[in-house]
Write an enzyme that holds these catalytic residues in place. Sequence first.
Site, PDB file in Angstrom:
ATOM      1  N   LYS A 137       0.840  -1.216   0.000  1.00  0.00           N
ATOM      2  CA  LYS A 137       0.000   0.000   0.000  1.00  0.00           C
ATOM      3  C   LYS A 137       0.869   1.257   0.000  1.00  0.00           C
ATOM      4  CE  LYS A 137      -1.877  -1.459   3.770  1.00  0.00           C
ATOM      5  NZ  LYS A 137      -1.319  -2.814   3.847  1.00  0.00           N
TER       6      LYS A 137
ATOM      7  N   GLY B  12       9.550  -6.832  12.274  1.00  0.00           N
ATOM      8  CA  GLY B  12      10.663  -7.651  11.786  1.00  0.00           C
ATOM      9  C   GLY B  12      10.346  -9.136  11.751  1.00  0.00           C
TER      10      GLY B  12
ATOM     11  N   THR C 132      -7.287  -7.152  13.116  1.00  0.00           N
ATOM     12  CA  THR C 132      -6.954  -5.976  13.897  1.00  0.00           C
ATOM     13  C   THR C 132      -8.263  -5.371  14.412  1.00  0.00           C
ATOM     14  OG1 THR C 132      -5.573  -3.992  13.945  1.00  0.00           O
ATOM     15  CG2 THR C 132      -6.909  -4.332  11.944  1.00  0.00           C
TER      16      THR C 132
ATOM     17  N   LEU D  66       5.075  -9.123  -8.547  1.00  0.00           N
ATOM     18  CA  LEU D  66       5.064 -10.157  -9.587  1.00  0.00           C
ATOM     19  C   LEU D  66       6.479 -10.689  -9.804  1.00  0.00           C
ATOM     20  CD1 LEU D  66       3.184 -11.571 -11.653  1.00  0.00           C
ATOM     21  CD2 LEU D  66       3.973  -9.910 -13.344  1.00  0.00           C
TER      22      LEU D  66
ATOM     23  N   GLN E 141      -3.277  -2.017   7.168  1.00  0.00           N
ATOM     24  CA  GLN E 141      -3.688  -3.436   7.272  1.00  0.00           C
ATOM     25  C   GLN E 141      -4.371  -3.879   5.973  1.00  0.00           C
ATOM     26  OE1 GLN E 141      -4.570  -1.332  10.369  1.00  0.00           O
ATOM     27  NE2 GLN E 141      -2.413  -1.754  10.604  1.00  0.00           N
TER      28      GLN E 141
END
Length: 431
Positions: free
Chosen positions: A16, A302, A239, A332, A224
Amino acid sequence: MPATIIVGAQWGDEGKGKATDLLADSTDLVVRYQGGNNAGHTVIVGDDVFKLHLIPSGILYPHVTPVIADGVVIDPKVLLEELDGLEPKGLEPFDRIKVSGNAHLIMPYHRELDMLIERRLGKAKLGTTKRGIGPAYADKASRVGLRFQDLFDEKIFRQKLDAALDHKNELLSKVYNRLPMDADEIAEEYLGYAQRLAPLHAETSGLIHESLEAGRHIIMEGAQGTLLDLDHGTYPFVTSSNPVAGGALTGAGLGPRHIDRVIGITKAYVTRVGTGPFPTELFDEVGDRMTDVGGEYGTTTGRRRRVGWFDAVLARYANRVNGFTDIFLTKLDVLSEFDTLKVATGYRYEGEVYEHFPPHQSIFHHAEPVYEEVPGWTGDITEVDDYDDLPREARDYVDLLEDLCNAPITWVSVGPKRSQTLVRRDVPLVP
Ligand code: GDP
Ligand code: IMO
Ligand code: MG
């Protein structure tokens, strides 16, 4: 001018940040509408890598006003750290970013409770980011939360803090056997942030409406993803906010008539961090290779991300609950050099095949994917700069995903940089 919503179509980390950064060039406002610093959005421009948690990914363009809207939860210490980190880059974040007074604050007891609740759940834990997100949204719903605007009224801040802490300290000491927290210390810390944060405080819904009326273009940047949505995701492994397109409206204070594009960001495969069901998850060396080539380690914690084949059942579901006008397909390039690629077209459970999201979670938890296998392609595609120059098998793979998702794939990303994006359908964001 209409607004565009950018929403994660999977379990987060779809890219995003990259998509928002790329598309923000032609926009005036970039609005984060939900979530908090559980998000980690990576934006790579030239040799610079930016890891953004609270600040909208439009920050890198001087002409963009980044907005943190009502539906976000803010840890003020993290916000200041992020602002301070961007200051030396000449981005002038303190002068540009606007924060809604209605956004709720993440308090120290939210972080503590996030950790304690997870610990108590033991094996059933969610694998949260431990940033206090769930407890902060729970207090918002219980109407005992503190908001960004409370930082600027010492008396009210103190009253609300005392009321909240009265109950939280009982919980911490009697249920979790922890030391109670000190209201003076918390007040001193939080009110200490207020002076530096005050210039950011704004009536953001008003700002958004003024901008739309003045003919400016707005991007709403989700955090998210659809399957982590509190209402529409794989509950309880979700969430505590609403990443879906509808969440952008409530989170920013905007009506649906202003939205003309809803862009679903999806990887060419699937990843997930934390626990919860994942039908196409890979546990073999194919998965290891996907993790390594894709660099699938969380931007925020992480943690190693779980990986699996593309799941068209989930993609169709995401399309249904968001109403995508476009799909922005990422990563891709990570699928290059696999002999065969698999795509889940349905689930099999007790002799029945489900093409759509199953009606009961037990089916989803125990479903076996039904795979379609297609040939992979050889050669590096990260330097390709025209969609038509991709290997035929890669274009066939994109066509297949488009058919299965039932939504047009407009952009195809073949690397983390802005420049590594191929336009498959020339439909400009701003007409
Ligand atoms: P977000 O949370 O949705 O913004 O996604 P993250 O930033 O957490 O994770 C996506 C990761 O993939 C980041 O490290 C990006 O730099 C990287 N990325 C995005 N698009 C591509 C792509 O097309 N190819 C590759 N190889 N990496 C990408
Ligand atoms: P971005 O915006 C991936 C996951 C956590 C956990 C669950 C609940 O970078 O895509 P929380 O701390 O929110 O209560 O954790 O949600 N999660 C994410 N996974 N990307 C994210 O954000 C996430 N934010 C939360 O791993 O499973
Ligand atoms: Mg992320």
